[in-house]
Scaffold this active site. Structure first.
Site, PDB file in Angstrom:
ATOM      1  N   HIS A 263     126.828  48.754  80.231  1.00 38.50           N
ATOM      2  CA  HIS A 263     126.691  49.424  80.304  1.00 38.50           C
ATOM      3  C   HIS A 263     127.010  50.370  79.120  1.00 38.50           C
ATOM      4  O   HIS A 263     125.874  51.391  78.759  1.00 38.50           O
ATOM      5  CB  HIS A 263     127.801  50.562  81.251  1.00 38.50           C
ATOM      6  CG  HIS A 263     127.163  51.950  81.241  1.00 38.50           C
ATOM      7  ND1 HIS A 263     126.855  52.058  82.668  1.00 38.50           N
ATOM      8  CD2 HIS A 263     128.049  52.691  81.158  1.00 38.50           C
ATOM      9  CE1 HIS A 263     127.060  53.476  82.873  1.00 38.50           C
ATOM     10  NE2 HIS A 263     127.708  53.608  81.898  1.00 38.50           N
ATOM     11  N   GLU A 264     128.211  50.228  78.714  1.00 38.37           N
ATOM     12  CA  GLU A 264     128.124  50.948  77.357  1.00 38.37           C
ATOM     13  C   GLU A 264     127.375  50.655  76.205  1.00 38.37           C
ATOM     14  O   GLU A 264     127.083  51.796  75.120  1.00 38.37           O
ATOM     15  CB  GLU A 264     130.045  51.130  76.863  1.00 38.37           C
ATOM     16  CG  GLU A 264     131.279  52.084  78.739  1.00 38.37           C
ATOM     17  CD  GLU A 264     130.378  52.968  78.127  1.00 38.37           C
ATOM     18  OE1 GLU A 264     130.323  53.963  77.593  1.00 38.37           O
ATOM     19  OE2 GLU A 264     130.731  53.373  79.004  1.00 38.37           O
TER      20      GLU A 264
END
Ligand code: ZN
Length: 500
Positions: A263-264
């Site tokens: 995600h990051e």
């Protein structure tokens, strides 16, 4: 005109440098700093941010912008975009009194430390007074910005320029109308997915190493970034050439640590993919939080939870965890990582119910800002909505109202951008699929370069040159936000998994 533009660019560059220096201090605060450093760090960051704010809001900048408004730059040029964005931010910043900016900076910085302690102690009362101040400061901020329809508009505009609360509320209504009955249907087929594989311990070092391998594979450049651990995963950019991510790892929470990294990593790919010509300017940022989140969700969910991704990565994962995964096949694993089940923690929730976590926060924020809800009553209101939307009651505040960092850092009006990100992720990816129908086959071979290049070309390189709506139009031809592709994607994927 060229000379005035150069003066403006030089001034903005100095302000940019101050802001980024404050962000380095913020990164250190969340990743490395001992608790004892809290007060001094809050002062240091407040000083830098006050200086940046003062430099940006001078009459001189205003005069430069006024004279440059006469310039004839092509609308699509970097110059025109820079002047437009500077104008928008200048107008907003001029509305905030310097004392309010400094007070917000100090309170929000201390707030994160106090929140972290309260969360560790599972005790909302330790955070209540700070949150009361934070809500009050946000009300003052919104009043200073001004608004027409509702106070929430004033704050939402900082994260999603031009978006109205009523538009966001309509997206939620559309999603709620189709997702709530769909989740009900899935509940009736809960036996279709067995996620016992995740109720085991997974070595933290092996999880870390696997996440590093996946980050590299999706194109995250470790020469221009690094991964660390923090209480709440985040991405931060000090430069196009220094974009950092963090993750949260513990033995009993696989695969959420991996999905956090991806995600990051998606956020970071966006920042690392901005054109080098925009380095050090106001344009070297994602264009809005919703568009930013569309990239983290695209990589986390559409890629990282796809059947093809795990066709390739599951045998590799088995090498990292031979004991845990010995008797689990790839299909069982794929279904497990896509299990739909209401959970207490937003960051650990599935693709579908995630939106209900956001709905809850969106509604509570509006109630706090409109003073329909007192901070003291917030934990109870949280529990009531959790029961209403997800059928769950948090056993303590750490698993309830204290779980997110956002409010402690002063961000209100931010949460809805997560769901806008979900919706946009599929809008953009649908276009990528029309352009490259064999993308899923590429994922099954562990190849993510073509998607990465497409996204860089279509979205990332522009930084914040175009607004969210302009980007949507350029990339997909749609006139704006459209929840239909997202709903079709969800129903196709989970309909197949659950047979509904
Ligand atoms: Zn995100």
């Amino acid at each position: 005109m060229e000379k005035q533009l150069q003066i403006l660019k030089d001034k903005l560059k100095q302000i940019h440098n101050l802001t980024k220096a404050a962000e380095v201090l913020g990164w250190d605060q969340r990743v490395n700093m001992p608790f004892g450093g809290s007060e001094a760090r809050a002062e240091q960051m407040a000083t830098l941010e006050k200086l940046a704010h003062e430099m940006f809001t001078t009459d001189e900048i205003g005069l430069l912008l006024e004279s440059l408004a006469q310039a004839n730059f092509d609308d699509d040029s970097d110059e025109a975009a820079l002047i437009r964005l500077a104008r928008r931010e200048y107008d907003l910043a001029r509305k905030l009194p310097p004392e309010l900016v400094e007070q917000m900076s100090r309170t929000f910085s201390l707030g994160e430390q106090i929140w972290a302690q309260a969360r560790a102690n599972k005790d909302f009362s330790q955070f209540q007074e700070t949150l009361e101040k934070i809500v009050d400061l946000n009300i003052q901020r919104a009043e200073a910005y001004g608004y027409q329809d509702c106070i929430y508009d004033a704050l939402l505009n900082s994260f999603e320029p031009g978006m109205k609360t009523v538009e966001v509320a309509q997206v939620f209504e559309t999603l709620k109308a189709e997702l709530v009955p769909f989740v009900q249907a899935i509940k009736g087929q809960a036996g279709a997915v067995d996620d016992a594989v995740f109720r085991q311990n997974y070595d933290e070092v092996a999880q870390w190493n696997f996440s590093m391998e996946v980050l590299k594979a999706i194109g995250y450049d470790f020469e221009r970034g690094r991964q660390d651990k923090s209480a709440h995963p985040f991405t931060i950019s000090f430069s196009i050439n220094d974009v950092r991510v963090t993750t949260r790892i513990s033995q009993d929470t696989f695969p959420s640590s991996l999905l956090s990294s991806v995600h990051e990593g998606g956020h970071a790919l966006y920042e690392q993919g901005i054109a080098q010509t925009l380095e050090g300017t106001l344009l070297a940022n994602g264009t809005s939080l919703g568009v930013h989140e569309s990239q983290s969700r695209l990589w986390e969910n559409i890629v990282g939870r796809s059947r093809q991704f795990w066709q390739f990565y599951y045998p590799r994962l088995q090498q990292f965890f031979p004991n845990q995964l010995a008797n689990v096949n790839a299909e069982t694993f794929y279904r497990a990582i896509n299990k739909v089940t209401p959970s207490l923690i937003r960051t650990e929730s599935d693709e579908i119910t995630y939106n209900l976590h956001i709905l809850l926060r969106f509604e509570l924020e509006q109630a706090l800002l409109e003073k329909r809800l007192k901070v003291a009553d917030l934990p109870e209101a949280w529990r009531a909505k959790m029961e209403q939307y997800l059928g769950l009651t948090p056993p303590n505040d750490a698993l309830g109202v204290l779980q997110d960092i956002h409010w402690s850092g002063g961000s209100m009006g931010y949460f809805p951008t997560y769901t806008l990100g979900n919706v946009l992720s599929v809008q953009f990816y649908s276009q990528a699929l029309r352009d490259m129908p064999d993308l899923p086959d590429q994922f099954a071979r562990g190849e993510f370069g073509a998607l990465g290049s497409w996204l860089r070309q279509q979205l990332y390189r522009h930084g914040s040159k175009f607004t969210a709506n302009e980007l949507i139009k350029r990339v997909t031809g749609d006139t704006g936000l459209n929840a239909r592709p997202y709903l079709d994607y969800i129903k196709h994927k989970f309909g197949e998994i659950y047979g509904v």
